[in-house]
Motif scaffolding. Structure first.
Motif, PDB file in Angstrom:
ATOM      1  N   UNK A  33     157.540-112.207   1.115  1.00 50.22           N
ATOM      2  CA  UNK A  33     158.291-113.451   1.220  1.00 50.22           C
ATOM      3  C   UNK A  33     157.606-114.340   2.240  1.00 50.22           C
ATOM      4  N   UNK A  34     157.561-115.630   1.963  1.00 48.93           N
ATOM      5  CA  UNK A  34     157.079-116.598   2.938  1.00 48.93           C
ATOM      6  C   UNK A  34     158.289-117.033   3.758  1.00 48.93           C
ATOM      7  N   UNK A  35     158.456-116.430   4.924  1.00 51.23           N
ATOM      8  CA  UNK A  35     159.649-116.701   5.728  1.00 51.23           C
ATOM      9  C   UNK A  35     159.690-118.134   6.239  1.00 51.23           C
ATOM     10  N   UNK A  36     158.548-118.814   6.237  1.00 52.31           N
ATOM     11  CA  UNK A  36     158.531-120.200   6.686  1.00 52.31           C
ATOM     12  C   UNK A  36     159.360-121.103   5.767  1.00 52.31           C
ATOM     13  N   UNK A  37     159.585-120.644   4.523  1.00 51.90           N
ATOM     14  CA  UNK A  37     160.373-121.446   3.589  1.00 51.90           C
ATOM     15  C   UNK A  37     161.875-121.340   3.839  1.00 51.90           C
ATOM     16  N   UNK A  38     162.286-120.369   4.656  1.00 52.78           N
ATOM     17  CA  UNK A  38     163.709-120.131   4.892  1.00 52.78           C
ATOM     18  C   UNK A  38     164.169-120.826   6.175  1.00 52.78           C
ATOM     19  N   UNK A  39     165.323-121.464   6.082  1.00 54.79           N
ATOM     20  CA  UNK A  39     165.924-122.087   7.253  1.00 54.79           C
ATOM     21  C   UNK A  39     166.664-121.024   8.061  1.00 54.79           C
ATOM     22  N   UNK A  40     166.840-121.312   9.345  1.00 53.84           N
ATOM     23  CA  UNK A  40     167.672-120.442  10.155  1.00 53.84           C
ATOM     24  C   UNK A  40     169.122-120.567   9.708  1.00 53.84           C
ATOM     25  N   UNK A  41     169.819-119.457   9.667  1.00 53.34           N
ATOM     26  CA  UNK A  41     171.230-119.496   9.290  1.00 53.34           C
ATOM     27  C   UNK A  41     172.009-120.327  10.303  1.00 53.34           C
ATOM     28  N   UNK A  42     172.839-121.250   9.805  1.00 48.78           N
ATOM     29  CA  UNK A  42     173.642-122.064  10.715  1.00 48.78           C
ATOM     30  C   UNK A  42     175.140-121.741  10.631  1.00 48.78           C
ATOM     31  N   UNK A  43     175.473-120.823   9.703  1.00 49.21           N
ATOM     32  CA  UNK A  43     176.862-120.369   9.567  1.00 49.21           C
ATOM     33  C   UNK A  43     177.823-121.560   9.495  1.00 49.21           C
ATOM     34  N   UNK A  44     177.407-122.597   8.779  1.00 52.29           N
ATOM     35  CA  UNK A  44     178.155-123.853   8.778  1.00 52.29           C
ATOM     36  C   UNK A  44     179.319-123.874   7.812  1.00 52.29           C
ATOM     37  N   UNK A  45     179.376-122.897   6.931  1.00 53.33           N
ATOM     38  CA  UNK A  45     180.400-122.932   5.898  1.00 53.33           C
ATOM     39  C   UNK A  45     181.768-122.578   6.472  1.00 53.33           C
ATOM     40  N   UNK A  46     182.767-123.376   6.068  1.00 49.65           N
ATOM     41  CA  UNK A  46     184.155-123.119   6.455  1.00 49.65           C
ATOM     42  C   UNK A  46     185.027-123.190   5.208  1.00 49.65           C
ATOM     43  N   UNK A  47     185.788-122.131   4.888  1.00 51.82           N
ATOM     44  CA  UNK A  47     185.822-120.832   5.574  1.00 51.82           C
ATOM     45  C   UNK A  47     184.506-120.086   5.402  1.00 51.82           C
ATOM     46  N   UNK A  48     184.358-118.950   6.074  1.00 55.84           N
ATOM     47  CA  UNK A  48     183.089-118.197   5.988  1.00 55.84           C
ATOM     48  C   UNK A  48     182.689-117.931   4.540  1.00 55.84           C
ATOM     49  N   UNK A  49     181.394-118.109   4.262  1.00 50.71           N
ATOM     50  CA  UNK A  49     180.869-117.961   2.908  1.00 50.71           C
ATOM     51  C   UNK A  49     180.135-116.639   2.763  1.00 50.71           C
TER      52      UNK A  49
END
Length: 296
Positions: free
Chosen positions: A198-214
């Motif tokens: 996997x090219x990890x550079x393509x992945x964003x850092x998790x921001x846990x922004x979903x409400x309610x938790x996703x």
């Protein structure tokens, strides 16, 4: 000149993005091997494939055109007596097209000066590569994945013959590599574990922004992926009064059955089957999720 060629049953396929990523990474490193695909994926969800890679794919013709091509090559004396005898002897027995596909691809690789072919999955492509090895001065290797190791189909050219004839056998987990070495001790040194990259550079850092938790899960909607168990687990969360949303990304033959299960457990407002998505959107959903679940 390329040192080897790829042979796939179907390429590129949205359900086998690991194969595409392997080819794309080699391409990034300047290794542009010829690519042959036995089948042309059709009616698949749009993906963000690199058009330069897609242009390199040579699709093997379907049965009528394939047989005509090989017969024409035979009339022009491009086939050795051994190849002609093998085709005649095999006749229309099960898997006979693998021999013709081997001739079709093998002749073209000879013209390119390629002497090794790597197939993905110990199935149709590997069985074709097996016959290429028999017909031409050419070695082959293959990557074995999952079902093709643990629940292989019943063919005359089975997993045992593929492992015995292959120069190298690749698989993606330590468990699978050990399984193959124990089952086939003679060529055990030829089995190598190489992780899917996997090219990890393509992945964003998790921001846990979903409400309610996703809660996110990704995969084909088939039994071995375990989505029915995930749905039951979501029902338990709902019974305990937990706030959450769950999204399953993917499509497959169990879609209607899983939708019925969701309705039966009264999870329609909490759990959604969202179908297939381009890889970019999958990564965005993963970044927003609180939990990624792999229920298989």
């Amino acid at each position: 000149m390329a040192n080897f060629a790829y042979l796939f049953e179907r390429f590129p396929s949205f359900g086998q993005t690991f194969c595409y990523r392997e080819v794309a990474e080699l391409d990034r490193q300047g290794v542009a091997s010829p690519i042959f695909s036995i089948r042309n994926p059709k009616d698949e969800p749009a993906q963000e494939w690199d058009p330069r890679i897609i242009e390199r794919v040579h699709y093997v013709p379907e049965e009528k055109e394939l047989l005509n091509d090989v017969r024409s090559a035979s009339k022009k004396r491009k086939l050795t007596p051994e190849i002609v005898a093998a085709l005649d002897d095999w006749g229309r027995r099960t898997d006979f097209l693998r021999l013709y596909q081997a001739v079709y691809v093998g002749l073209r690789l000879q013209e390119l000066g390629v002497r090794h072919v790597h197939a993905h999955f110990a199935g149709m492509a590997a069985r074709t590569a097996f016959w290429m090895h028999r017909f031409f001065p050419m070695t082959f290797s293959f990557t074995a994945h999952a079902n093709d190791i643990f629940a292989p189909g019943h063919f005359e050219i089975g997993l045992d013959k593929l492992v015995d004839a292959a120069r190298v056998i690749v698989t993606e987990t330590n468990y699978a590599a050990q399984f193959l070495r124990e089952r086939f001790p003679q060529p055990a040194d030829s089995v190598h574990r190489i992780y899917n990259g996997l090219d990890l550079a393509e992945f964003e850092r998790a921001d846990f922004s979903s409400t309610p938790p996703l809660i996110i899960a990704v995969g084909r909607l088939i039994a071995k992926k375990g989505f029915a168990e995930l749905i039951r687990a979501c029902a338990l969360l709902a019974e305990r009064g937990k706030l959450f949303r769950c999204e399953i990304i993917g499509e497959g033959p169990l879609e209607n059955e899983l939708r019925a299960q969701i309705a039966q457990l009264n999870l329609q407002n909490r759990l959604v089957l969202s179908g297939t998505k381009p890889q970019r959107e999958v990564r965005q959903h993963l970044a927003a999720a609180s939990v990624f679940v792999l229920p298989s």
